[in-house]
Scaffold this motif. Sequence first.
Motif, PDB file in Angstrom:
ATOM      1  N   LEU A 197       0.831  -1.207   0.000  1.00 46.86           N
ATOM      2  CA  LEU A 197       0.000   0.000   0.000  1.00 46.86           C
ATOM      3  C   LEU A 197       0.869   1.262   0.000  1.00 46.86           C
ATOM      4  N   ALA A 198       1.978   1.235   0.729  1.00 48.23           N
ATOM      5  CA  ALA A 198       2.879   2.386   0.784  1.00 48.23           C
ATOM      6  C   ALA A 198       3.437   2.707  -0.605  1.00 48.23           C
ATOM      7  N   LYS A 199       3.786   1.673  -1.372  1.00 47.54           N
ATOM      8  CA  LYS A 199       4.296   1.899  -2.730  1.00 47.54           C
ATOM      9  C   LYS A 199       3.235   2.557  -3.609  1.00 47.54           C
ATOM     10  N   GLN A 200       1.982   2.103  -3.464  1.00 46.84           N
ATOM     11  CA  GLN A 200       0.904   2.698  -4.238  1.00 46.84           C
ATOM     12  C   GLN A 200       0.658   4.142  -3.812  1.00 46.84           C
ATOM     13  N   GLN A 201       0.761   4.399  -2.515  1.00 46.64           N
ATOM     14  CA  GLN A 201       0.574   5.761  -2.025  1.00 46.64           C
ATOM     15  C   GLN A 201       1.615   6.704  -2.628  1.00 46.64           C
TER      16      GLN A 201
END
Length: 287
Positions: free
Chosen positions: A91-95
């Motif tokens: 999720l952090a990468k997508q954020q």
Amino acid sequence: MKTLSVTKLLFCASLFVVQASLAAATSTSCRLQNDVTVLVADMHSFLTYLETGEGAEAIWLTKRHAQDAAGLQNRLKQAGHDRLAMRTGALAKQQKKLLFSHEQSGRRTTAMSAREMNITPLLQVMEKENAVLPCAAPMQHEGAGAANFGSGAAQLLESGVLHLFGAAILIGGVVLAAFGWWNQISQRRTRRYGCMLPCTVTDANSLYPAMIVNVSRSGAKLQIARGLDSGHRVELNFLGERAPARVVRCSKDHMMLDFDEMMNTELLDRALFNLKQGPQEEFSLES
């Protein structure tokens, strides 16, 4: 008779240490559950902002989560929640990709990218896995503690943990620690302390991410994007705890809550554990 009394006292002290260790583990899990809840709720808000343009504060909340993701991921791994840690990293990468797109191309283009990423299923999976984290109320009623004393004491006796000299030192340490704790807490009953503590506010219909900016035993002041009417009944969730409360006052982006019951001093200690600010004015519904 004297030897029997000493033995009972040693049993109580040792059982206290075991229960304290269990409570600490539960507290860690509750904090993780609360942090993941806030992360997922804020991501939903960011996706809503990309689609509608409402709630621009979701941008800086998402930036903060992206920056803190590595720390949360490590804490999840240390607690044995590897799958949830992996999803947090994903999720952090997508954020970060969406934030970069927002800076370069604007909201509408980023909204299209978010739809292509199909982030919502990932958030749903994280919510399900987060919901099963072991987070129970750390306090027990006296009856339950009395009922479990016999079995707990027997297990301690069988394990060979109890040694007279070591237990005597332990008891002395517990007494001194309790005295120091009480002396410190007695000064915190009505004062309000500044902090920056992620939390969520729920009512009968919705969940709202927020930030506690100061707290006392009787109430808290929140930084929140969406305010609620005075007198509205809500539940404040932080550090794995739930505190029923009433909205006292709400301004543009701040809300004051009055707790139904005085906060447990142990919970206040946990909330202020990393406190760097000094005590502010005494808490008052008029302040």
